[in-house]
Design a protein around this motif. Sequence first.
Motif, short mmCIF file in Angstrom:
data_model
loop_
_atom_site.label_atom_id
_atom_site.label_comp_id
_atom_site.label_asym_id
_atom_site.label_seq_id
_atom_site.Cartn_x
_atom_site.Cartn_y
_atom_site.Cartn_z
N ALA A 35 0.82 -1.21 0.00
CA ALA A 35 0.00 0.00 0.00
C ALA A 35 0.85 1.25 0.00
O ALA A 35 0.40 2.32 -0.43
N GLN A 38 1.37 2.64 -3.63
CA GLN A 38 0.23 2.93 -4.49
C GLN A 38 0.18 4.41 -4.83
O GLN A 38 0.45 5.27 -4.00
N GLY A 39 -0.16 4.72 -6.06
CA GLY A 39 -0.23 6.09 -6.52
C GLY A 39 1.03 6.59 -7.19
O GLY A 39 1.02 7.63 -7.84
N VAL A 43 4.09 2.53 -10.52
CA VAL A 43 3.70 1.30 -9.82
C VAL A 43 3.15 0.23 -10.77
O VAL A 43 3.33 -0.97 -10.53
N GLU A 44 2.49 0.64 -11.86
CA GLU A 44 1.92 -0.34 -12.80
C GLU A 44 2.98 -0.94 -13.71
O GLU A 44 2.70 -1.91 -14.42
N SER A 392 -4.09 6.18 3.48
CA SER A 392 -4.68 5.75 2.22
C SER A 392 -5.30 6.95 1.53
O SER A 392 -5.77 7.89 2.18
N ASP A 394 -7.71 7.79 -2.12
CA ASP A 394 -8.42 7.28 -3.29
C ASP A 394 -9.20 8.45 -3.89
O ASP A 394 -10.35 8.70 -3.52
#
Length: 472
Positions: A35, A38-39, A43-44, A392, A394
């Motif tokens: 986590a 993420q962002g 990351v992808e 977190s 989103d």
Amino acid sequence: MNVLVTGATGYIGGRLIPRLLERGHTVRVLVRDAARIQGRSWVEEVDVVSGDVLKPESLAPALRDIECAYYLVHSMYGAADFEVVDRRAAGNFAAAAKVCRHVIYLGGLLPEGAASQHLRSRAEVGCILREAVPATEFQAGPIIGSGSASFEMVRYLTERLPVMVAPKWVRNAVQPISIRDMLDYLLQALDHESLGVVQVGADRLSFRDMMQTYADVRGFRRWILPVPVLAPGLAARWVGLVTPIPNRLAVPLVRGVVHPVVADTSRAERLFPGIRPLAYRESVKLALERTAQGKVETRWSGALGMPATYDADDWEGTIREVRSVLTTASPESLFDSFASLGGEKGWLFWDAAWKLRGLIDRLAGGPGLRRGRRHPRELLPGEVVDFWRVESVDAPHHLQLRAEMKIPGRARLQWESLPEGDGARLVQTATFVPQGLPGLLYWYVLYPFHRVIFSGLVRAVARDAESTAEAT
């Protein structure tokens, strides 16, 4: 080639990964908590493996089919016995990394006099790696770049103190290096077999010269008056008070320059002839430019603190303070408003009270509001916002922060923007898990204050979002 990067959430690792990808390498990252990355823009494009260098069984999957591994982890900020922890971690990684042809490690320059505990530990990690696997150990002094701890320390000391009475060690020679050059060395090491120890650095100057040069670049006049005392412990705590750098980081930074710290760069010049290190003055200019543009890729504070997530709903005795308001703003406008709180923008409601709370926290040994934030609008998991850390995020519906201030319990603050009718509902939730009687007393004694703050804050965020939406 296939490359593993440890320390992906750190200052160096977070900048190294996109540059490896740009050069066509296949990148795998080893992280304790997925986590936390993420962002990130990259990351992808990477293979993420959850693991821990303190858990040997988790390392084999991360190192499978890896040709070169970067070891960029250390536990100085997270453990009192960091030397023992780093020794174990390095031993575990060295044993598992024997399947690689090359391990690259970033350590620190050793001073001419007695080395600090921190620098001795960094050197020991390098020895453990080199004795077990083919390795290159870069030894570097202070790294200068937007968001680096060394740059932030110099920046805040110089910006805030027109006159400084400083201990005598500020006249000792140091040899900083720009983050751009350090990344170039780490990248170009992939083109070599193991090189052993390589010392790197740019121009030699004193810590006093570093501050004076910064002042000159900014157009300030500063007077730094060395006195014939050493007092590294006191100086480190002064740094922790004046700058965003907490004591646990300021102490090793200061102790690392109590003695002259310079590099023999002859091997680096011979092995990497294409790298011409930037002068310190140019490094400062570049760091200031990136900071002013809001293009700070990573920050020293990003790797600190506890894991980025935990489930507060499972805690026994959780106290909740929920506020909700229906607005004419869109979910996107609401998110932009609460996601930009803190830092230079402040907290919209009773900002003076937030500053007073930050000062009290600093006096108690906490971070206070001094850490600010990396970017005025963008947030990534694991980043800091004043005395909070992002758990977190989103966009455009959710943001959760965890408190890192000195309090007798665990606290977090959460916002949600939920579409409703022609607008959106803003839901703000504060949770607190008290630690024993002191925690309960803390919450209920301050509850009248908290009630006003939380009620005012949710309304201020709603107004800010609505006014921004109307303006656009």
